[in-house]
Scaffold this active site. Structure first.
Site, short mmCIF file in Angstrom:
data_model
loop_
_atom_site.label_atom_id
_atom_site.label_comp_id
_atom_site.label_asym_id
_atom_site.label_seq_id
_atom_site.Cartn_x
_atom_site.Cartn_y
_atom_site.Cartn_z
N SER A 42 0.87 -1.18 0.00
CA SER A 42 0.00 0.00 0.00
C SER A 42 0.91 1.24 0.00
CB SER A 42 -0.92 0.00 1.22
OG SER A 42 -0.20 0.11 2.41
N HIS A 146 -3.13 -5.98 2.04
CA HIS A 146 -2.24 -7.02 2.57
C HIS A 146 -2.87 -8.41 2.58
CE1 HIS A 146 0.18 -3.76 4.92
NE2 HIS A 146 0.34 -3.70 3.62
N GLN A 154 -6.90 -1.79 6.96
CA GLN A 154 -5.71 -2.60 6.65
C GLN A 154 -5.09 -3.30 7.87
OE1 GLN A 154 -2.63 -1.12 3.70
NE2 GLN A 154 -1.38 -1.03 5.55
N GLU A 155 -5.06 -2.58 9.02
CA GLU A 155 -4.35 -3.16 10.17
C GLU A 155 -5.06 -2.83 11.48
OE1 GLU A 155 -0.26 -1.69 9.97
OE2 GLU A 155 -0.30 -1.98 7.80
N GLU A 196 1.71 -9.43 6.62
CA GLU A 196 2.51 -9.06 7.79
C GLU A 196 2.33 -10.04 8.95
OE1 GLU A 196 1.55 -4.98 8.67
OE2 GLU A 196 2.62 -4.26 6.90
N ASP A 232 -4.27 0.97 11.32
CA ASP A 232 -3.83 1.64 10.10
C ASP A 232 -4.97 1.49 9.11
OD1 ASP A 232 -2.77 2.71 7.84
OD2 ASP A 232 -1.05 1.35 7.69
N GLU A 275 -3.64 5.51 12.06
CA GLU A 275 -2.74 5.87 10.96
C GLU A 275 -3.55 6.04 9.67
OE1 GLU A 275 0.58 3.13 10.69
OE2 GLU A 275 0.64 3.36 8.51
N ASP A 302 1.19 8.39 7.33
CA ASP A 302 2.13 7.48 6.64
C ASP A 302 2.16 7.89 5.17
OD1 ASP A 302 3.46 5.38 5.41
OD2 ASP A 302 1.90 3.90 5.79
N LYS A 327 9.54 5.41 7.57
CA LYS A 327 9.98 4.23 6.81
C LYS A 327 11.18 4.65 5.98
CE LYS A 327 5.35 2.24 6.06
NZ LYS A 327 4.16 2.32 5.16
N SER A 354 8.76 2.25 11.24
CA SER A 354 7.91 1.17 10.72
C SER A 354 8.59 0.24 9.71
CB SER A 354 6.69 1.81 10.04
OG SER A 354 5.91 0.85 9.35
N HIS A 355 8.16 -1.00 9.76
CA HIS A 355 8.48 -1.99 8.72
C HIS A 355 7.64 -1.72 7.47
CE1 HIS A 355 4.90 -4.86 9.99
NE2 HIS A 355 4.52 -3.61 9.86
N ARG A 356 7.82 -2.55 6.45
CA ARG A 356 6.95 -2.58 5.28
C ARG A 356 6.26 -3.95 5.24
NH1 ARG A 356 7.37 2.01 2.00
NH2 ARG A 356 5.19 1.36 1.72
N SER A 357 5.25 -4.05 4.40
CA SER A 357 4.57 -5.36 4.32
C SER A 357 5.49 -6.42 3.71
CB SER A 357 3.26 -5.25 3.56
OG SER A 357 3.43 -4.55 2.35
N LYS A 378 6.42 0.10 14.67
CA LYS A 378 5.39 -0.79 14.12
C LYS A 378 6.10 -1.84 13.29
CE LYS A 378 2.61 0.11 10.47
NZ LYS A 378 1.45 0.42 9.59
O1 LIG Z 1 0.83 0.92 5.25
C1 LIG Z 1 1.74 0.58 6.01
O2 LIG Z 1 1.93 1.20 7.03
C2 LIG Z 1 2.70 -0.51 5.64
C3 LIG Z 1 3.30 -1.27 6.74
O3 LIG Z 1 2.37 -1.79 7.67
O4 LIG Z 1 2.23 -1.29 4.59
P1 LIG Z 1 3.02 -1.23 3.19
O5 LIG Z 1 4.42 -1.60 3.46
O6 LIG Z 1 2.29 -2.23 2.32
O7 LIG Z 1 2.89 0.17 2.68
MG LIG Z 2 0.35 2.68 6.67
#
Ligand SMILES: O=C(O)[C@@H](CO)OP(=O)(O)O
Ligand SMILES: [Mg+2]
Length: 401
Positions: A42, A146, A154-155, A196, A232, A275, A302, A327, A354-357, A378
């Site tokens: 995303s 995801h 999404q989360e 994730e 999120d 988020e 984000d 990120k 933050s990580h990525r998916s 995150k």
């Molecule tokens: O939207 C988000 O915050 C991320 C990580 O959770 O997803 P993606 O890496 O797919 O952008």
């Molecule tokens: Mg996000």
């Protein structure tokens, strides 16, 4: 000492099975650093550009490697990152790829730390950093981009805000993840996991709120400290610019309705974190929501900010949020990510590293969060590429890196 003498780049697998860029950096005195780029699904429209890994590697070999090898000291992160920008020559890393840039930037930092014999967080943050630990936000239910046929939001993120230690926090999130699974099977809902590691059941968002709320309360009773949860929304993925509405499976909401819906959720579930509740272009709507509930919860940008200080300045000017997601691959270098965190902190915004998916075993973000004193990280709740970061946080707290 830390003069870069070799850089090697290769394609490796990420957690989705896609190729990504890994970099090795070697220094004159034998310092070594290895890092890999993560990848989003995303992705925000304004992110630095990720190129197909083989193209990014070829371009970085041609343009970046000659500017770094024999020229720049790995211990001087600003010089490394300035050389990457100069080699690229664009403002979005579309020449060498943000994936090559971030892998080299992070590998150089690790090589610099290796020469010093210091843990990465200490090299990045200085000797006085490292006493505070971020609260991990753990993805326990998810859908959106995801996972197919799961929640619209999404989360759903467990947030162990009262945990006495990072270890307690990490285990609490894993326990919430397990409790969600129990509650889903009690309801007879079969389900797999999304990108994730969060459960990705085919239920509507209302049911997901009930289940996560219950799971959080169950674990809170068990562990005896406060656990809340957050979201999120990934609003840009729900937003249809033609109709100006947020498209959920069961209904559409216009922007005012979306703001009211999110504000109600914050009230009803005492959410501590929201988020991207709105579209990535809508600073005004972000500002309206922040005005309404920003004193009760974090409103985090984000896709809105994409770790970019120009976009953050605009957000600060317009009171659009009170928190920023960080990120490194959205902006391409560690120096740029640092600048975003420092600007955020100066302006009272909380940073959430933050990580990525799409992830790898790389744990740089755990060190980045500790080095910058970020209040949150995150990085999922379970799954090897997620636990790589969570376990590294536990090791950092234990002085074992
Ligand atoms: O939207 C988000 O915050 C991320 C990580 O959770 O997803 P993606 O890496 O797919 O952008
Ligand atoms: Mg996000």
């Amino acid at each position: 000492m830390t003069l870069i003498t070799d850089i090697r780049l290769r394609r490796i697998l990420d957690s989705r099975g896609n190729p990504t860029v890994e970099a090795d950096v070697v220094t004159e005195s034998g310092g070594f650093g290895r890092a890999a780029a993560p990848s989003g699904a995303s992705t925000g429209e304004y992110e630095a550009v990720e190129r197909p890994p083989s193209e990014a590697i070829a371009a970085a070999r041609e343009h970046a490697v000659p500017r770094l090898v024999g020229e720049v000291y790995a211990g001087n992160q600003r010089d490394v990152d300035a050389a990457l920008h100069a080699a690229d020559g664009t403002d979005d890393f579309s020449e060498i790829g943000a994936n090559s840039a971030v892998a080299i930037s992070m590998a150089a930092a690790k090589a610099g730390a290796d020469v010093l014999g210091a843990p990465l967080f200490q090299h990045l943050g200085g000797t006085f950093r490292g006493n505070n630990f971020p609260i991990p936000l753990g993805n326990v239910v998810g859908g959106g981009e995801h996972a197919a046929d799961a929640t619209d939001i999404q989360e759903f993120l467990a947030a162990p805000v009262g945990a006495p230690s990072v270890e307690d926090a990490v285990f609490a999130n894993a326990a919430v993840h397990a409790a969600v699974s129990d509650l889903l099977s009690e309801r007879g809902v079969p389900c797999g996991k999304g990108d994730e590691g969060a459960w990705a059941p085919s239920i509507d968002d209302g049911d997901a709120f009930e289940i996560v709320d219950e799971a959080v309360s169950m674990v809170e009773d068990e562990v005896g400290f406060e656990i809340k949860f957050g979201l999120d929304v990934a609003g840009a993925e729900l937003y249809d610019a033609d109709s100006g509405t947020y498209e959920y499976s069961d209904q559409s909401r216009d922007t005012d309705e979306q703001i009211a819906y999110i504000a109600d959720l914050v009230e009803e579930y005492d959410l501590v974190y929201v988020e991207d509740p709105l579209d990535e272009d809508d600073y005004d709507a972000f500002a309206d929501l922040t005005d309404e509930v920003g004193d009760q919860t974090l409103i985090c940008g984000d896709d809105l900010f994409v770790t970019n200080t120009d976009r953050l300045v605009e957000g600060i000017d317009r009171d659009a949020a009170n928190s920023i997601l960080i990120k490194p691959n959205q902006i391409g270098t560690l120096s740029d990510a640092f600048d975003a965190i420092e600007l955020a902190t100066e302006n009272g915004y909380d940073s959430v590293v933050s990580h990525r998916s799409g992830e790898t075993e790389d744990a740089t973000i755990a060190h980045l969060a500790v080095a910058t004193d970020a209040p949150y990280i995150k990085t999922g709740a379970v799954g090897g590429e997620r636990t790589a970061k969570l376990n590294e946080l536990i090791r950092i707290a234990d002085d074992a890196t």
